[in-house]
Design a protein around this motif. Structure first.
Motif, PDB file in Angstrom:
ATOM      1  N   ALA A 108     -18.188  15.256   6.477  1.00  0.00           N
ATOM      2  CA  ALA A 108     -18.946  14.463   7.461  1.00  0.00           C
ATOM      3  C   ALA A 108     -19.726  13.311   6.845  1.00  0.00           C
ATOM      4  CB  ALA A 108     -19.899  15.379   8.223  1.00  0.00           C
ATOM      5  N   SER A 109     -19.854  13.272   5.486  1.00  0.00           N
ATOM      6  CA  SER A 109     -20.618  12.199   4.829  1.00  0.00           C
ATOM      7  C   SER A 109     -19.736  11.263   4.016  1.00  0.00           C
ATOM      8  CB  SER A 109     -21.685  12.805   3.903  1.00  0.00           C
ATOM      9  OG  SER A 109     -22.550  13.660   4.604  1.00  0.00           O
ATOM     10  N   LEU A 110     -18.418  11.432   4.112  1.00  0.00           N
ATOM     11  CA  LEU A 110     -17.504  10.657   3.273  1.00  0.00           C
ATOM     12  C   LEU A 110     -17.621   9.156   3.553  1.00  0.00           C
ATOM     13  CD1 LEU A 110     -15.308  11.230   1.108  1.00  0.00           C
ATOM     14  CD2 LEU A 110     -13.618  10.925   2.936  1.00  0.00           C
ATOM     15  N   GLN A 111     -17.768   8.372   2.472  1.00  0.00           N
ATOM     16  CA  GLN A 111     -17.885   6.918   2.597  1.00  0.00           C
ATOM     17  C   GLN A 111     -16.697   6.185   1.987  1.00  0.00           C
ATOM     18  OE1 GLN A 111     -21.695   5.556   1.074  1.00  0.00           O
ATOM     19  NE2 GLN A 111     -22.732   7.350   1.871  1.00  0.00           N
ATOM     20  N   ARG A 112     -16.104   6.777   0.957  1.00  0.00           N
ATOM     21  CA  ARG A 112     -15.016   6.085   0.253  1.00  0.00           C
ATOM     22  C   ARG A 112     -13.872   7.059  -0.007  1.00  0.00           C
ATOM     23  NH1 ARG A 112     -13.346   5.152  -5.026  1.00  0.00           N
ATOM     24  NH2 ARG A 112     -12.449   3.077  -5.388  1.00  0.00           N
ATOM     25  N   LEU A 113     -12.663   6.645   0.365  1.00  0.00           N
ATOM     26  CA  LEU A 113     -11.462   7.456   0.155  1.00  0.00           C
ATOM     27  C   LEU A 113     -10.403   6.602  -0.526  1.00  0.00           C
ATOM     28  CD1 LEU A 113      -9.616   9.924   0.567  1.00  0.00           C
ATOM     29  CD2 LEU A 113      -9.125   9.062   2.875  1.00  0.00           C
ATOM     30  N   GLU A 114      -9.844   7.119  -1.609  1.00  0.00           N
ATOM     31  CA  GLU A 114      -8.807   6.406  -2.343  1.00  0.00           C
ATOM     32  C   GLU A 114      -7.579   7.305  -2.481  1.00  0.00           C
ATOM     33  OE1 GLU A 114      -8.257   3.911  -6.537  1.00  0.00           O
ATOM     34  OE2 GLU A 114      -9.924   5.310  -6.298  1.00  0.00           O
ATOM     35  N   ILE A 115      -6.400   6.778  -2.135  1.00  0.00           N
ATOM     36  CA  ILE A 115      -5.140   7.498  -2.276  1.00  0.00           C
ATOM     37  C   ILE A 115      -4.209   6.622  -3.090  1.00  0.00           C
ATOM     38  CG2 ILE A 115      -3.183   8.539  -1.069  1.00  0.00           C
ATOM     39  CD1 ILE A 115      -5.013   8.896   1.362  1.00  0.00           C
ATOM     40  N   GLN A 116      -3.754   7.137  -4.230  1.00  0.00           N
ATOM     41  CA  GLN A 116      -2.936   6.341  -5.143  1.00  0.00           C
ATOM     42  C   GLN A 116      -1.822   7.204  -5.730  1.00  0.00           C
ATOM     43  OE1 GLN A 116      -3.514   4.552  -9.591  1.00  0.00           O
ATOM     44  NE2 GLN A 116      -5.154   4.075  -8.165  1.00  0.00           N
ATOM     45  N   LYS A 117      -0.611   6.702  -5.693  1.00  0.00           N
ATOM     46  CA  LYS A 117       0.549   7.352  -6.324  1.00  0.00           C
ATOM     47  C   LYS A 117       0.761   8.791  -5.873  1.00  0.00           C
ATOM     48  CE  LYS A 117       0.591   4.443 -10.455  1.00  0.00           C
ATOM     49  NZ  LYS A 117       0.512   4.387 -11.932  1.00  0.00           N
ATOM     50  N   CYS A 118       0.459   9.071  -4.625  1.00  0.00           N
ATOM     51  CA  CYS A 118       0.804  10.375  -4.048  1.00  0.00           C
ATOM     52  C   CYS A 118       2.039  10.140  -3.178  1.00  0.00           C
ATOM     53  CB  CYS A 118      -0.363  10.936  -3.240  1.00  0.00           C
ATOM     54  SG  CYS A 118      -1.865  11.177  -4.204  1.00  0.00           S
ATOM     55  N   ARG A 119       3.177   9.939  -3.823  1.00  0.00           N
ATOM     56  CA  ARG A 119       4.347   9.360  -3.168  1.00  0.00           C
ATOM     57  C   ARG A 119       5.029  10.288  -2.169  1.00  0.00           C
ATOM     58  NH1 ARG A 119       5.229   4.577  -5.475  1.00  0.00           N
ATOM     59  NH2 ARG A 119       4.387   4.168  -7.544  1.00  0.00           N
ATOM     60  N   GLN A 120       4.745  11.573  -2.235  1.00  0.00           N
ATOM     61  CA  GLN A 120       5.362  12.505  -1.293  1.00  0.00           C
ATOM     62  C   GLN A 120       4.504  12.733  -0.049  1.00  0.00           C
ATOM     63  OE1 GLN A 120       8.488  13.539  -1.912  1.00  0.00           O
ATOM     64  NE2 GLN A 120       8.333  12.314  -3.785  1.00  0.00           N
ATOM     65  N   LEU A 121       3.306  12.214  -0.051  1.00  0.00           N
ATOM     66  CA  LEU A 121       2.410  12.409   1.092  1.00  0.00           C
ATOM     67  C   LEU A 121       2.977  11.679   2.309  1.00  0.00           C
ATOM     68  CD1 LEU A 121      -0.322  13.670   1.946  1.00  0.00           C
ATOM     69  CD2 LEU A 121      -1.397  11.496   1.352  1.00  0.00           C
ATOM     70  N   LYS A 122       3.138  12.417   3.390  1.00  0.00           N
ATOM     71  CA  LYS A 122       3.834  11.873   4.557  1.00  0.00           C
ATOM     72  C   LYS A 122       2.915  11.060   5.471  1.00  0.00           C
ATOM     73  CE  LYS A 122       7.396  15.494   4.731  1.00  0.00           C
ATOM     74  NZ  LYS A 122       7.020  16.186   3.505  1.00  0.00           N
ATOM     75  N   LYS A 123       1.674  11.483   5.638  1.00  0.00           N
ATOM     76  CA  LYS A 123       0.785  10.796   6.575  1.00  0.00           C
ATOM     77  C   LYS A 123      -0.678  11.091   6.245  1.00  0.00           C
ATOM     78  CE  LYS A 123       0.903  14.624   9.887  1.00  0.00           C
ATOM     79  NZ  LYS A 123       1.142  15.024  11.289  1.00  0.00           N
ATOM     80  N   LEU A 124      -1.562  10.332   6.853  1.00  0.00           N
ATOM     81  CA  LEU A 124      -2.994  10.593   6.713  1.00  0.00           C
ATOM     82  C   LEU A 124      -3.375  11.796   7.581  1.00  0.00           C
ATOM     83  CD1 LEU A 124      -4.591   7.025   6.911  1.00  0.00           C
ATOM     84  CD2 LEU A 124      -4.401   8.473   4.889  1.00  0.00           C
TER      85      LEU A 124
END
Length: 953
Positions: A889-905
């Motif tokens: 509930a307090s998240l301000q920054r999200l980074e996704i890098q080189k997770c090539r199999q991830l299908k969706k958010l």
């Protein structure tokens, strides 16, 4: 005034002579010396308290500092020599008899040197006693000069500046805070360094139609350094139209009661411009003590500490420098007079010159105004503009820039005595240099500028005191914080504004605090015999230094310049084969290269030996740039017995065996041995570090050879230990390091040899340990050993695991205080989230490069309530990530890098209202298209202000 040298000398005398004087009979001379130094200290405190800045006093301060350094050198040298002789020479009667003659000579020498120093101090004391410092005015010319300078800066709310740029967004943020009657906030503060535009912004708010319409009464008072409560209160009462003739004769307490009562009954806005410190606020606050009121206070200050002191619910607004576009706009308004002439065009060359010059002002409004004012008088002469452009910095610092200098210098003048040498020390660092806070703190302590014995600092170690000093410089806006520690929020690195740095350099030069050397001015060093500190921003030949009492030497460039290496090695093997790939090996080329290397090695050896044999009083030796450093570190380094700080990081030696004389450096507090070697696994550190019982920060080489086995159990003062491993060190020694704060284990960690009668004994007993890192590039760590170690680290707030562990330890092994966790190459087979979500104070989580090798990850329920930053990188097997409706509930920054199999958010992101930034990097184009506007996942993050895509294909 900087009287830290006197304090340091008195501290050294007190600590080092207690035992020696009782044994060797020099107590009378030492006490006489200490007595004179105490008088000097008292004199300087009185002079500083009444802001005396007379030429005689300035000259005396420099002389006093030199004599204090001399005294410290003499006492410490004697103490160290006596301690050495007692340990090494008294084992039998013959040796003892042989030593008596040497000790007698040493005793005579020390008495003679102390008496010479004392005589010089007495003469200086005699001269100063003929003057009554209370009769001196500021700057030696009565109270006029500095007072007039402050009066000339006095702000009047009705006088509006025409040249205002870039304050629109600031006004939009501040006005709603002032108009909010539901908020408990009563005090709003605009903070920033001098000349940044705080007063200008306050004036704009004071005249804003919304503000004028909301408050029944408005008042403005200029406070300044020399605050007089009655004058401030009378100015406010006058603006409120309630000041009578009777009030002017009223007692000051009654005056404050009248103002407080009026503010309580009426909705007023009072602006207090230019408050310098919390003491000033404490004197003024009786008039603003009303609680049940709709009145508000807006203050401007250089000191951020004031707002929390004035109102725990207060609102702090930090004013920033102008960006380039705003700077250019302001510059053009001032420098280029407006004209209505038809067909008029601004000269393109002058525009180009102006844009280049404005960069030197670094977004500082006052600097832009001063520079623009200079150029406006020379418009439209291109020739004159070219002259200014050729030396723009001198124009910003000459008499025409006096206002700028005065504004910034006031910040220095207002510093308490203990902060001035801390600030002056920043002049060691090059322009635009990002200064690491921990390194600076270690340098301050090594030089005696900061100690745990300072007034009011009981119960704190020196590092805590120094961190407080650094924070105070930041709160006074004299430094610009660049990075903070995620777990503790302490300053990790900072920079200096170019113009504030100019003030720092000017003050340091005026006080002869240090000498900045390069090839262009190195020849001057040969004629200066009393240089104590040298900072080499560019290469120069060290043999130019002729000062035997040098205390600190900081290098920010290579030992030998590139052109010198090219002269010595006109044809190296590397350059030859780069251009002759298809040719066979040429023995002649090899011979020439080896000969050149031999010549270069001789040069390096000469530099080292000159340093070690001529600067025996060095406290600090610091190498920043690294690079080639010769064959090996000479044995002569053992002569630098006064060294407190030795940093050899990234220096490249051919032979990387450290000399045994390293053990002579008993005073070392910081030792950085992270050198480079042609053979990285050949570095050998002799088992001598246990002798350095004053060590506080130890950085071992990343990889030592198998012959290295170090005993470190005697290092009870150690706070930082980096590159510890159980191949080269003993795990049982960790238990003795009861002051350890940061531990980095690199390589093997095996506790099988940790024998004890107690079952599962703690490996670490330091209750201060806050940071633990385990890095192993080669193998795994035993899960049992890891759990045992973590169980000993119950107070850590930072944990970094860069090692294969396959399974995360159970929750009860992890410190409940953890605020930062980084996992890398752990190859976790089970989802780590169910364990990590139990850490209630976790604010930053990084899962990088095979930290987790599973396919599914879940953040459910109200997990990670305080998590502010999450980084997922290189999780190559991750296919599905789910986030619950109330998670993060307090998240301000999200980074996704080189997770090539991830299908969706994950769907749960749509419920995280706090999310400010989403960065998608090196992900498949199909994933990017889903997240981008118009994609099927965009609805989940459309509320996020900043969505960044990078290298997505």
């Amino acid at each position: 005034m900087d009287f830290s040298a006197v304090s340091s000398a008195l501290k050294t005398i007190g600590e080092l002579t207690q035992e020696v004087t009782s044994l060797w009979g020099v107590d009378e001379q030492v006490e006489g010396l200490a007595s004179e130094l105490r008088w000097m200290q008292s004199f300087l405190k009185v002079a500083d308290g009444i802001k005396v800045d007379n030429e005689l006093i300035r000259t005396s301060v420099v002389e006093i500092r030199e004599l204090a350094y001399d005294a410290e050198d003499v006492i410490e040298t004697f103490s160290l020599k006596v301690a050495s002789k007692r340990k090494g020479g008294f084992s039998n009667c013959i040796k003892r008899s042989a030593c008596f003659l040497k000790e007698g000579c040493l005793l005579h020498q020390i008495k003679s040197e102390i008496e010479k120093i004392t005589a010089k101090i007495k003469e200086l004391t005699r001269q100063l006693k003929t003057y009554d410092v209370s009769k001196f005015g500021v700057d030696g010319e009565g109270p006029s000069s500095s007072t007039e300078r402050r009066v000339s800066r006095r702000s009047y709310p009705h006088v509006m500046d025409d040249n205002i740029v870039g304050l629109g967004k600031d006004i939009k943020k501040l006005v709603p805070v002032l108009l909010d009657e539901q908020s408990e906030c009563r005090v709003i503060s605009i903070c920033g360094m001098g000349g940044l535009g705080k007063t200008t912004l306050a004036k704009k708010i004071y005249h804003a139609s919304q503000v004028v319409g909301h408050f029944k009464h408005l008042a403005w008072a200029y406070v300044s350094q020399n605050c007089q409560e009655r004058k401030v209160w009378e100015d406010i009462l006058s603006d409120l139209n309630i000041l009578s003739e009777a009030d002017k004769k009223m007692k000051v307490e009654k005056l404050s009661e009248k103002l407080s009562s009026f503010l309580e009954k009426n909705k007023c806005l009072v602006i207090l411009d230019d408050i310098w410190n919390t003491e000033v606020w404490d004197n003024l606050k009786p008039a603003f003590s009303a609680r049940e009121t709709k009145s508000k206070i807006l203050l401007t200050s250089r000191n951020k500490e004031i707002i929390s002191h004035a109102d725990k619910n207060g609102f702090l607004y930090e004013l920033q420098c102008l960006n380039y576009e705003q700077s250019r706009e302001l510059f053009q308004k001032i420098a280029i007079p407006p004209t209505n002439s038809p067909g008029y065009k601004i000269d393109a060359k002058m525009t180009e010159l102006g844009e280049d010059m404005v960069k030197h002002c670094a977004g500082f409004p006052l600097a832009i105004i001063i520079l623009g004012g200079i150029l406006a008088t020379k418009y439209p002469s291109l020739t004159e503009w070219l002259k200014v452009s050729a030396n723009v910095k001198s124009y910003l610092n000459n008499d025409k820039g006096e206002v700028l200098r005065d504004v910034l210098a006031l910040s220095y003048d207002d510093l308490p005595p203990y902060l001035r040498p801390c600030f002056l020390y920043l002049s060691h660092f090059p322009e635009d240099y990002e200064i690491p806070a921990d390194r600076l703190i270690q340098l301050w302590i090594a030089e005696g500028i900061v100690s745990s014995k300072q007034e009011g600092d009981e119960g704190q170690i020196a590092e805590d005191v120094a961190e407080g000093h650094l924070l105070e410089l930041a709160e006074r806006c004299m430094i610009q914080v660049r990075e903070r520690d995620i777990a503790t929020l302490k300053i990790r690195s900072f920079q200096m504004h170019d113009l504030m740095r100019d003030v720092c350099l000017s003050k340091a030069k005026q006080q002869k605090f240090l000498y900045i050397a390069d090839q262009s001015n190195a020849c001057q060093l040969s004629t200066i015999g009393r240089v104590r500190r040298i900072s080499a921003h560019k290469f120069f030949w060290i043999q130019c230094i002729k000062s035997p009492r040098l205390r600190s030497l900081l290098f920010f460039d290579k030992f030998v310049p590139r052109e010198e290496e090219d002269n010595i090695l006109p044809l190296t093997m590397m350059s030859y084969f780069d251009n002759h790939d298809d040719e066979i090996f040429n023995p002649l080329v090899c011979f020439v290269a080896l000969f050149g290397l031999s010549v270069l090695g001789t040069k390096f050896r000469g530099i080292w030996k000159y340093m070690f044999n001529n600067f025996n009083f060095l406290r600090v030796l610091d190498y920043e740039r690294g690079g080639d450093a010769g064959c090996k570190l000479p044995n002569d380094i053992g002569k630098l017995i006064h060294l407190r700080f030795l940093r050899l990081r990234d220096l490249n030696f051919v032979s990387s065996k450290f000399p045994s004389s390293l053990g002579n450096l008993r005073c070392l507090q910081t030792l950085d041995l992270r050198i480079k070697s042609e053979c990285s696994n050949s570095i050998h550190v002799p088992n001598l570090l246990w002798r350095m019982q004053q060590l506080r920060h130890l950085y071992l080489p990343q990889q030592c050879n198998r012959k290295t086995k170090l005993k470190l159990g005697t290092l009870k003062n150690l706070q930082t230990l980096v590159n510890f491993n159980t191949k080269n060190c003993y795990v049982k020694d960790l238990i003795n390091m009861t002051n350890l704060r940061e531990l980095e284990i690199r390589g093997s960690f095996n506790i099988e040899d940790f024998n004890t009668e107690e079952k599962n004994p703690p490996i670490i007993q330091s209750k201060y340990l806050h940071s633990l890192s385990i890095i192993n590039d080669e193998g795994r760590i035993d899960p049992g050993h890891l759990a045992h170690l973590l169980l000993s680290c119950e107070n850590i707030s930072k944990l970094r695991l860069d090692v294969e562990i396959r399974r995360l330890p159970e929750y009860h092994y992890l410190s409940s205080n953890l605020a930062y966790i980084k996992l890398r190459r752990c190859k976790l087979e089970e989802d780590p989230m169910p364990t990590l979500e139990k850490l209630l104070y976790l604010r930053m989580l990084e899962l990088h490069e095979a930290a987790f090798i599973g396919k599914e990850m879940f953040c459910c329920g109200q997990a990670f309530a305080k998590l502010e930053s999450l980084s997922l990188k290189g999780l190559n097997n991750l296919e599905e990530w789910k986030v619950g409706k109330e998670a993060m509930a307090s998240l301000q920054r999200l980074e996704i890098q080189k997770c090539r199999q991830l299908k969706k958010l994950p769907d749960g992101l749509r419920f995280i209202a706090t999310l400010l930034e989403l960065k998608i990097e090196s992900m498949p184009k199909a994933f990017k298209d889903k997240v981008a506007e118009g994609g099927e996942d965009f609805c989940k993050v459309r509320h996020v202000p900043s969505i960044i895509f990078q290298d997505c294909m």
